[in-house]
Structure formats: C-alpha cells, structure tokens
Design a protein around this motif. Structure first.
Motif, short mmCIF file in Angstrom:
data_model
loop_
_atom_site.label_atom_id
_atom_site.label_comp_id
_atom_site.label_asym_id
_atom_site.label_seq_id
_atom_site.Cartn_x
_atom_site.Cartn_y
_atom_site.Cartn_z
N ALA A 113 81.88 54.01 163.70
CA ALA A 113 82.29 54.96 163.45
C ALA A 113 80.94 56.39 163.61
CB ALA A 113 82.71 55.67 162.02
N ALA A 114 79.71 55.57 163.92
CA ALA A 114 78.09 56.16 164.23
C ALA A 114 78.09 56.28 165.21
CB ALA A 114 77.15 55.72 162.91
N LYS A 115 78.53 55.37 166.29
CA LYS A 115 78.27 55.17 167.88
C LYS A 115 78.93 56.22 168.47
CE LYS A 115 79.84 52.12 171.34
NZ LYS A 115 80.78 50.51 172.12
N ASP A 116 80.35 57.38 167.66
CA ASP A 116 81.03 58.21 168.66
C ASP A 116 80.94 59.73 168.07
OD1 ASP A 116 82.58 57.61 166.16
OD2 ASP A 116 84.20 57.87 167.66
N HIS A 117 79.42 59.17 166.70
CA HIS A 117 78.54 60.55 165.87
C HIS A 117 79.99 60.95 165.02
CE1 HIS A 117 76.07 60.55 168.98
NE2 HIS A 117 76.91 61.06 170.15
N THR A 118 81.45 59.85 164.44
CA THR A 118 82.36 60.61 163.12
C THR A 118 80.98 60.21 161.76
OG1 THR A 118 83.69 59.28 164.80
CG2 THR A 118 84.29 59.82 161.94
N MET A 119 79.90 59.15 161.93
CA MET A 119 79.31 59.03 160.87
C MET A 119 78.21 59.65 161.15
SD MET A 119 80.34 57.88 158.03
CE MET A 119 82.51 56.68 157.45
N PRO A 120 76.72 59.34 160.50
CA PRO A 120 75.46 60.08 160.72
C PRO A 120 75.15 59.16 162.09
CG PRO A 120 75.73 60.36 158.47
CD PRO A 120 77.52 59.61 158.81
N ASN A 121 73.99 59.12 162.72
CA ASN A 121 73.43 58.66 163.33
C ASN A 121 72.43 57.20 162.54
OD1 ASN A 121 74.39 60.34 165.92
ND2 ASN A 121 72.54 61.05 166.00
N LEU A 122 72.39 57.40 161.60
CA LEU A 122 71.80 56.82 161.20
C LEU A 122 71.95 55.10 160.64
CD1 LEU A 122 69.68 55.36 158.40
CD2 LEU A 122 71.27 56.86 155.99
N ARG A 174 78.36 65.85 161.15
CA ARG A 174 78.95 67.12 161.95
C ARG A 174 77.21 67.83 162.11
NH1 ARG A 174 82.77 66.41 164.93
NH2 ARG A 174 83.87 68.51 164.56
N ARG A 175 76.84 68.70 161.40
CA ARG A 175 75.30 69.32 161.10
C ARG A 175 74.65 69.21 162.50
NH1 ARG A 175 76.74 74.24 161.07
NH2 ARG A 175 77.92 74.98 159.22
N GLU A 176 74.38 67.31 161.88
CA GLU A 176 73.12 66.24 162.93
C GLU A 176 73.73 67.03 164.68
OE1 GLU A 176 72.08 62.17 161.40
OE2 GLU A 176 73.71 61.62 162.97
N ASN A 177 75.04 67.32 164.80
CA ASN A 177 75.82 67.00 166.29
C ASN A 177 75.77 68.67 166.50
OD1 ASN A 177 75.32 64.03 166.75
ND2 ASN A 177 76.61 64.02 165.37
N ASN A 178 75.64 69.23 165.59
CA ASN A 178 75.87 70.37 165.99
C ASN A 178 77.62 71.11 166.31
OD1 ASN A 178 73.17 71.29 165.78
ND2 ASN A 178 72.28 70.51 167.39
N LYS A 179 78.02 70.34 165.83
CA LYS A 179 79.65 70.56 165.38
C LYS A 179 80.09 71.43 164.44
CE LYS A 179 79.40 68.15 169.30
NZ LYS A 179 80.39 68.12 170.39
#
Length: 474
Positions: A310-319, A437-442
């Motif tokens: 889920a983090a791979k496609d930015h659904t979850m935080p990049n952490l 979402r905020r992490e990726n400016n969405k």
C-alpha cells in the motif's frame, strides 16, 4: 527485484494453504457444533463451498485480467471505488491479519496448556510473556528475508497437513451413521434456533478458516509467473476445503452435537481422544502447535507485505515502503508486530478468548472481500481487460455476482455487534490516510468519501458508547 528472490508456484500455494490452515481447522468440530446441527452444517458448507470458490475464481480472474494491479486485495477496491475505500480495504485487511496473529498466539499457548497448566487458556501472564517472546523471534526471522521465510513456511505447511490426514483416516474408520443422523436438524436443542439461524451462526467460522485465500494475490508482485497467482489461489482453496469438510463432518459421526459443543479447544484433539485414547489428543495438540507456528509466520509475512504494498503506490505513508538490506519491509513489520504486542497485553487484562478474537478478525476482512468482488462485477460489465473475450466476460460476470452476493450475506451474518466493533477499528485509520495524502500533496477526501468517513465515525461512536456502558463487549 532479482529473479532469485521471486516466489515459485509451490511457495505461493504454501502461502495460501499455510495462511488458511492455522488454528481454525483444529477447533472447527466445537466451533460448528456450538451453533448448528449436522443438517445445518452441511447446508452451511455447501453455501461456503460455492461462495468461497467463486471468491477464489474472482481473485484468479482479477490476477489474469488486471495484471497491473500488483499490490494485493486492497488494490481492487482502490481501482474500482477510489482512494479512501482502497485505503480502508488495506487498513481493514491489515488489522484482520494482525488480530488473527493475536488469536493464533492465544490458541497456541492455550494448547500448550494441555501439557503445561500454567498457560491456562492462553491468556494468563506466563502465556502472554511466552507469546511475546515467540512473536519477536518470528519477527527477527522474517527480517532475514522473504524468500527464506517462505521456504520455512513451505516446510511447516507440509508438517501441519500430516496430523490432519491422520485424523481424517482414524476418525473416518470410527464414523457411525446413527450418531451423525441423531437430531440431524438440531430440533432437540431449542437454543440452536431455526435451521436458517444455525446456518447464519456458522458463517463467520467458515470465513475465518478460509481467510488467507487471497495470500497469493498479496504476493503477486513477488511471483515468478503472474499466472501462478490464480493457480495457487484455486488449488490452495480446493485442498483446504476438502480437509475442513472432512474434519468437521467426520467428527459429527463420532460424537453427538451437544457433546462436540461442550468440548474445549482444540476440539479435534478431544475427538481423536474419543477414538484412540489419550495419545490422540497429544498427537493433535502437537500438530496444532506446528500449524500455529507456521500460520504465525505466514501472517507475519502478510502483515508486513500489505502495508509495504500500500505504501508502494502511496496509499499508506512512505514510512512503510522502506526495506532492509534483505528486501524485507522492516518498518511495516515493526508497526504490525508492535500492534500485536499491544493487543496481547490488552488480552491479558480483558481475558479475550480465541473465539472472540476470531470473530473480530473475520469481521474486519469482510469489507476488503466485498470490494474485491464488487470490482470484479464492475470490470466484467465495463469489459475492461476482456477485449475480444465476450464469452469469458459473461462467465466472469456471473462468478463475480455470485461472489458479491455471498460477501453481502457474510456482512449480514456477522451481525451488528461485530460490524460496529469493525467501525471502531476502521475510523482511526483516517488519521493514517490523512498523513499519506498530505505527504503526497493530494486532496484528502472527495465529497462522497466525506460521507463514507462520517458514517464510519458514527459507527465508531456507537461502538465506543456500547463498550463504555457494557452493552457491547469484545
């Protein structure tokens, strides 16, 4: 990822079977008999066989027609219904996975209580301490590498099937038709209710024993051949279905429904003890211990993989996307096993039983299953991925509709209590979603997603009030 780190068909099948065969099958004689007679159990298995087979076909079809969706079950919800429902599907699946591991640890040490009474039902202080040690040993084993852990899982999967086959042969030889047909519809026990209620009561148990059917889908990005994902799903399902039905039905021909319902878990042990004596219970208990350790490993792998995917496609935080030098999603594992550790401590104080944890873990995975089937319907109707395959599209549409109806039936069978408890666990996920979402400016929520979130919050508030007033319990 190099080809040397890819998973072959055998490893994928072992992940599916290893994920499904945990503790559920060893407790299924009592779990089923506690709410249903033999007739209702057969009807329930028929519904489950059709519904789960259709679900297996859905995962197979989606793997074949949407090969670009490499990020597990939640990717189907995201592709079909938007970012927030995609996130919620991943969140619910992840919570189901680690709560399932808590239940495995409780049952494991409850089983060891057969040999060492200090462990009690698996939720005493010594049991929780030893469960914590095993949890972190598994954690560090997985950190050594996905492929290495998958190989160990293959070995434990083979080892756990041996006692199941032994049980089936011995209990099959002792099977008596007159015991099986005694009070076939459960009418002598008014507490069971109507046949419909009996079938409904066993639905969450049947889903629990099949959770993991999507295991190969979760690892689709790591499969050596994409086509192996669908094959592993269907082959794994059919094998586990045969084992489950045989264990359950044959037990009903050895002990009557009230006797089975009164057994402690793992009830398979006591059924075999009835047939061959004390050594039978010890044999099954040892098999269960091996099975639970293997299932713990499988689900530890899955817990980390779903967050990582889920983090791979930015659904979850990049952490959660960060991998260690062995290609293992280390941060995702630390968070997952930290949650398990916290819930183990809560279990110590709340005295939650294996079966209560089982129902909660099952209810959390119902929404991911529903969205996967609904997406399969949407895909078949639109024809996307079916260019020039009209006949295949119509066939897959029928399969997807049946699977969706089955998913809706499961949500109904779960009942208001577990759906509300699920809402209580789903709602806080919005914080993690907001960060991603905020992490990726969405944009965080669309207007429709705001309504969905509001409904989840309302459900969580109702559940919280119910827990606070004692009207709702785990």
């Amino acid at each position: 990822m190099s080809d040397n780190n890819k998973l072959k068909l055998g490893a994928l099948i072992a992940l599916v079977v290893g994920s499904m065969i945990g503790g559920g099958i060893f407790s299924i004689p009592q779990n089923m008999a506690s709410g249903a007679g033999a007739g209702a159990i057969l009807i329930g298995w028929a519904i489950t066989a059709v519904g789960m087979l259709m679900l297996a076909f859905v995962f197979q079809n989606l793997a074949n027609h949407k090969p670009d969706l490499d990020n597990g079950v939640y990717a189907y919800a995201k592709a079909g219904f938007g970012n927030y429902l995609g996130f919620s599907s991943a969140w619910g699946y992840w919570i189901s996975a680690w709560i399932g591991n808590v239940s495995y640890l409780v049952l494991l040490f409850g089983t060891l209580g057969y040999f060492f009474p200090v462990f009690g039902e698996g939720n005493t202080l010594p049991a929780i301490l030893c469960a914590s040690i095993l949890l972190w040993l598994t954690h560090f084993l997985v950190l050594r590498g996905i492929k290495e852990a998958a190989f160990i899982n293959l070995i434990t999967t083979i080892a756990k099937v041996v006692p199941l086959l032994t049980f089936i042969v011995l209990v099959g030889l002792a099977f008596k038709a007159d015991i099986f047909t005694n009070d076939f519809w459960g009418t002598a026990n008014p507490n069971l209710g109507s046949v419909t209620n009996q079938v409904k009561s066993m639905m969450l148990v049947t889903v629990w024993v099949f959770i993991g059917i999507e295991g190969a889908s979760v690892y689709s990005a790591r499969a050596e051949k994409r086509s192996d994902v669908g094959k592993a799903t269907v082959l794994g399902f059919l094998g586990v279905l045969a084992l489950l039905v045989l264990v359950n039905v044959l037990s009903l021909g050895v002990m009557k429904q009230p006797e089975l319902a009164a057994l402690k878990n793992p009830s398979m042990a006591y059924v075999l003890e009835q047939v061959v004596g004390k050594w039978g219970a010890a044999f099954v208990s040892m098999g269960l211990i091996i099975s639970l350790v293997g299932a713990l490993l499988s689900w530890t792998l899955l817990c980390g993989e779903i967050l990582h995917s889920a983090a791979k496609d930015h659904t979850m935080p990049n952490l959660f996307y960060k991998e260690n030098k062995n290609g293992v999603p280390a941060n995702a594992l630390w968070v997952s096993n930290g949650a398990i550790q916290l819930f183990l401590l809560i279990t110590l104080f709340s005295s939650s039983s294996y079966q209560q944890l089982l129902y909660l873990a099952t209810s959390m995975i119902l929404m991911p299953y529903f969205f996967a089937t609904a997406y399969a319907v949407k895909l078949a109707i639109s024809g996307e991925g079916y260019e020039g395959q009209a006949g295949q599209k119509n066939r897959d549409l029928v399969i997807a509709i049946i699977a969706t109806i089955y998913s809706v039936w499961l949500l109904y069978a779960a009942g208001a209590k577990y759906l509300l408890l699920s809402a209580l666990l789903y709602a806080p996920g919005a914080i993690v979603y907001y960060l991603a979402r905020r992490e990726n400016n969405k944009q965080v929520f669309t207007n429709v997603e705001k309504i969905i979130f509001a409904l989840a919050v309302i459900g969580a508030i109702v559940a919280a009030i119910g827990l606070a007033t004692g009207k709702l319990t785990l």
